[in-house]
Design an enzyme around this catalytic site. Structure first.
Site, PDB file in Angstrom:
ATOM      1  N   GLY A 103       0.800  -1.224   0.000  1.00 30.81           N
ATOM      2  CA  GLY A 103       0.000   0.000   0.000  1.00 30.81           C
ATOM      3  C   GLY A 103       0.830   1.270   0.000  1.00 30.81           C
ATOM      4  O   GLY A 103       0.284   2.363   0.088  1.00 30.81           O
ATOM      5  N   CYS A 104       2.142   1.142  -0.075  1.00 28.32           N
ATOM      6  CA  CYS A 104       3.017   2.321  -0.168  1.00 28.32           C
ATOM      7  C   CYS A 104       3.494   2.449  -1.610  1.00 28.32           C
ATOM      8  O   CYS A 104       3.857   1.454  -2.229  1.00 28.32           O
ATOM      9  CB  CYS A 104       4.233   2.160   0.734  1.00 28.32           C
ATOM     10  SG  CYS A 104       3.865   2.185   2.479  1.00 28.32           S
ATOM     11  N   GLU A 105       3.504   3.674  -2.117  1.00 35.78           N
ATOM     12  CA  GLU A 105       4.034   3.890  -3.466  1.00 35.78           C
ATOM     13  C   GLU A 105       5.534   3.639  -3.494  1.00 35.78           C
ATOM     14  O   GLU A 105       6.066   3.106  -4.449  1.00 35.78           O
ATOM     15  CB  GLU A 105       3.738   5.316  -3.930  1.00 35.78           C
ATOM     16  CG  GLU A 105       2.332   5.487  -4.429  1.00 35.78           C
ATOM     17  CD  GLU A 105       2.091   6.879  -4.997  1.00 35.78           C
ATOM     18  OE1 GLU A 105       3.060   7.585  -5.345  1.00 35.78           O
ATOM     19  OE2 GLU A 105       0.916   7.245  -5.107  1.00 35.78           O
ATOM     20  N   SER A 106       6.216   4.064  -2.430  1.00 29.13           N
ATOM     21  CA  SER A 106       7.652   3.817  -2.313  1.00 29.13           C
ATOM     22  C   SER A 106       7.850   2.459  -1.666  1.00 29.13           C
ATOM     23  O   SER A 106       6.934   1.907  -1.070  1.00 29.13           O
ATOM     24  CB  SER A 106       8.302   4.888  -1.435  1.00 29.13           C
ATOM     25  OG  SER A 106       8.074   6.169  -1.966  1.00 29.13           O
TER      26      SER A 106
END
Length: 143
Positions: free
Chosen positions: A50-53
């Site tokens: 769920g993190c872009e990074s």
């Protein structure tokens, strides 16, 4: 709920920053304080979904209290993670469950600078922490 000493230091340091540029610099300095994770620890099982990074999170329980370690490939996010860990490390599970993360970043003067994706990413980290707590309660480990 009383603040850990390091969280109090963070509040004081960020409270002295007059503007976003100073806060951003301070944020990156805090990010450099994160203990690096080994290559083995930067594995898929520890990656926060769920993190872009890329973000990795490891949690260890010592008695009733938790210690988390985290890392990211994004500099600003490392700073945000450092501030998050400053706030949560050493807390008992019940205290972690009651933590108001948006309020913490508001107190630091960083809430307005959190883009929706960064805010979602931090929320994903908090959800992952809760999953680690739940798994520990059930005697389940990811490894």
């Amino acid at each position: 709920m009383t603040l850990p000493a390091s969280a109090q230091q963070a509040l004081e340091a960020f409270g002295q920053c007059p503007g976003w540029e100073q806060r951003a610099r301070l944020l990156m300095q805090w990010g450099e304080r994160l203990a690096p994770l080994s290559e083995d620890e930067r594995c898929e099982a520890n990656r926060v979904q769920g993190c872009e990074s890329q973000v990795w999170l490891i949690g260890e329980r010592a008695g009733q209290h938790w210690q988390f370690r985290a890392s990211s490939d994004a500099r600003l996010l490392r700073g945000l993670l450092a501030l998050l860990l400053t706030r949560v490390n050493g807390l008992a599970q019940a205290e972690l469950a009651q933590l108001d993360l948006p309020d913490w970043f508001t107190q630091l003067g960083l809430a307005r600078q959190l883009s929706p994706s960064r805010s979602n990413g931090l929320q994903a980290v908090l959800i992952r922490m809760q999953q680690l707590l739940d798994a520990a309660d059930q005697g389940v480990t990811d490894h």
